[in-house]
Design an enzyme around this catalytic site. Structure first.
Site, PDB file in Angstrom:
ATOM      1  N   ASP A 114       1.797  36.819 -16.823  1.00 28.52           N
ATOM      2  CA  ASP A 114       1.877  36.909 -15.380  1.00 28.52           C
ATOM      3  C   ASP A 114       0.931  37.972 -14.836  1.00 28.52           C
ATOM      4  O   ASP A 114       1.159  39.157 -15.050  1.00 28.52           O
ATOM      5  CB  ASP A 114       3.330  37.256 -15.042  1.00 28.52           C
ATOM      6  CG  ASP A 114       3.588  37.273 -13.564  1.00 28.52           C
ATOM      7  OD1 ASP A 114       2.659  36.975 -12.806  1.00 28.52           O
ATOM      8  OD2 ASP A 114       4.709  37.595 -13.169  1.00 28.52           O
ATOM      9  N   ASP A 330      -4.446  35.132  -8.041  1.00 26.21           N
ATOM     10  CA  ASP A 330      -3.267  34.924  -8.870  1.00 26.21           C
ATOM     11  C   ASP A 330      -3.335  33.563  -9.537  1.00 26.21           C
ATOM     12  O   ASP A 330      -3.535  32.554  -8.878  1.00 26.21           O
ATOM     13  CB  ASP A 330      -2.006  35.012  -8.009  1.00 26.21           C
ATOM     14  CG  ASP A 330      -0.758  34.781  -8.834  1.00 26.21           C
ATOM     15  OD1 ASP A 330      -0.703  35.264  -9.969  1.00 26.21           O
ATOM     16  OD2 ASP A 330       0.164  34.103  -8.342  1.00 26.21           O
TER      17      ASP A 330
END
Ligand SMILES: *[C@@H]1O[C@H](CO)[C@@H](O)[C@H](O)[C@H]1NC(C)=O
Ligand SMILES: *[C@@H]1O[C@H](CO)[C@@H](O)[C@H](O)[C@H]1NC(C)=O
Ligand SMILES: *[C@@H]1O[C@H](CO)[C@@H](O)[C@H](O)[C@H]1NC(C)=O
Ligand SMILES: *[C@@H]1O[C@H](CO)[C@@H](O)[C@H](O)[C@H]1NC(C)=O
Length: 448
Positions: A114, A330
């Site tokens: 992540d 992201d």
């Protein structure tokens, strides 16, 4: 309960190392630091991923769109408060998985990696309140390299959401919306990342969370989260000088036919070089976890659009001085999100550039869709970052949401701007945390 709560981001990039870690004598990173090392990234919908494979391609896209909007809610809440506080965030599965190993027992597991969170955590045994799972659990008591850390230590305080348990050990609680959470003990361990070299890279003393109470919608097969954010306790920050602050990934296209994994590089191998490389600075903010870039505008079929009119100062220009939009890069968010004024300009320019009549989205999530046939010509969109022009092909800007339907993979959002994973597909994306830059190079990610 006097617990400090924090929301973290679940599911960003999850990377997967396909090579299993079996070498009896791990090579210390100190010896390999000039070479760096690489692992494979596996898309969660890949046949080699443990996720459900009986979904149709459009079901997969539908799930990715749902994850995308949950993910945006997470960022929204996080951006509203630089301090970690309790909040509602919906957790959903990530898109890429990373296989790694931990401890002297070389316990091997798959984790969602992540870029939007820092603390790495793994489910540990004995586990209580466990949600349905298939994977075995890590037992720290069997590992000689496992150490707990005292809660008054600097290491403990560096972990967002950490607190003292009654017996003085450092504990953490990560809360997600929909009542998912992970709660456990913060410790240190040796983390093994496999590489293309014969021996895995061994990272001793990595701060991580041992999750004893975990509940929620985390994937049934992934055993935890690998934090690749920009904060102090993220895995890449802890690897620090041994990787020279460098890592890179290459995201294979959604629904690509045959190849489902790509390389993730750490250290010198993560350097992105070559003629077509474009580089843009990471904007420093108080939200160290997130990687913000400066977006100045777009060109659609050669016509340039600025995000901010020089005449007016936008209400979304929260960072004041710049005439550019701070946007979080992201890989765990599927779509790209822009403030509504910027989205509207972009959508209008695409409407003008495409000669066909728009239709509705069969999944009812995206705003601008077209029936696809051979005569449909979609425009090239260039994203203008500070010092870097990124040429996005239609596969980066349009998603198939139903048979013969393509939709613009952007949505408006006035709270947070995110440059998502679809826009990054088939780019080698390199982070240099020492130079504070992100570089892009057009690359066929299905070719290793
Ligand atoms: C996989 O997906 C199918 C179709 O949505 C569903 O019926 C099935 O229950 C799922 N299996 C698992 C193990 O989640
Ligand atoms: C400290 O307390 C935690 C739970 O609060 C427990 O899991 C752990 O085993 C305890 N450690 C020791 C050394 O007693
Ligand atoms: C393709 O779609 C457009 C409208 O979207 C239509 O005008 C055109 O006739 C179609 N072409 C073919 C070959 O079906
Ligand atoms: C990016 O494109 C603009 C035109 O929109 C051009 O003026 C600028 O020089 C380009 N920047 C780089 C770094 O290539």
């Amino acid at each position: 309960m006097a617990l400090v709560m924090i929301f973290h981001m679940l599911f960003s990039i999850a990377l997967a190392v396909t090579v299993s870690i079996m070498s009896p004598s791990p090579l210390s990173l100190a010896k390999s630091d000039n070479l760096g090392f690489s692992v494979d990234l596996i898309h969660r919908d890949s046949p080699v991923s443990p996720y459900n494979h009986s979904l149709t391609p459009f079901e997969c896209i539908g799930i990715a769109l749902r994850r995308s909007s949950n993910r945006v809610n997470y960022f929204k809440l996080a951006s509203l408060s630089a301090q970690a506080v309790s909040t509602e965030v919906i957790a959903r599965d990530g898109q890429y998985l990373m296989k790694m190993a931990i401890g002297s027992t070389k316990f091997s597991f798959l984790a969602i990696a992540d870029t939007g969170s820092d603390l790495t955590w793994i489910r540990c045994s004995p586990s209580t309140w466990c949600y349905k799972r298939k994977a075995p659990l890590f037992n720290p008591k069997r590992s000689l390299s496992y150490e707990v850390i005292p809660c008054n230590s600097k290491k403990c305080k560096s972990v967002p959401g950490s607190f003292c348990s009654r017996n003085g050990t450092c504990s953490y609680l990560v809360m997600y919306g929909d009542k998912s959470f992970s709660h456990g003990i913060v410790g240190t361990e040796t983390v093994l990342l496999d590489s293309s070299a014969r021996k895995p890279a061994s990272l001793p003393g990595i701060i991580f969370g041992c999750g004893y109470h975990n509940r929620g919608t985390f994937s049934e097969s992934a055993s935890g989260i690998v934090g690749l954010g920009g904060g102090e306790v993220s895995l890449v920050s802890q690897m620090g000088s041994s990787i020279g602050g460098k890592f890179s990934y290459c995201l294979v296209p959604l629904l690509s036919q045959n190849t489902y994994s790509s390389r993730m590089h750490f250290g010198a191998k993560a350097k992105v070089v070559g003629k077509q490389v474009t580089t843009t600075p990471i904007i420093p903010t108080s939200m160290k976890t997130f990687y913000f870039l400066g977006l100045e505008g777009f060109s659609v079929a050669g016509r340039r659009l600025e995000i901010y009119d020089s005449s007016s100062s936008s209400p979304t220009d929260t960072f004041g001085a710049f005439k550019k939009l701070p946007i979080i890069i992201d890989s765990g968010t599927t779509l790209t999100y822009l403030p509504s004024n910027a989205f509207t300009k972009l959508e209008l320019a695409v409407r003008e550039a495409v000669k066909s009549r728009p239709i509705g989205d069969p999944q009812n999530r995206l705003k601008l869709c077209y029936r696809y046939n051979k005569t449909l010509a979609l425009p090239i969109i260039v994203a203008h970052f500070t010092g870097a022009n990124l040429t996005l092909n239609p596969m980066n800007t349009f998603l198939p949401t139903g048979p013969g339907v393509l939709c613009l993979a952007f949505l408006p959002d006035d709270n947070v701007a995110i440059f998502g994973s679809v826009a990054q597909m088939n780019f080698l994306v390199g982070y240099d945390l020492a130079k504070k830059t992100v570089s892009f190079k057009p690359t066929d990610c299905t070719k290793k």
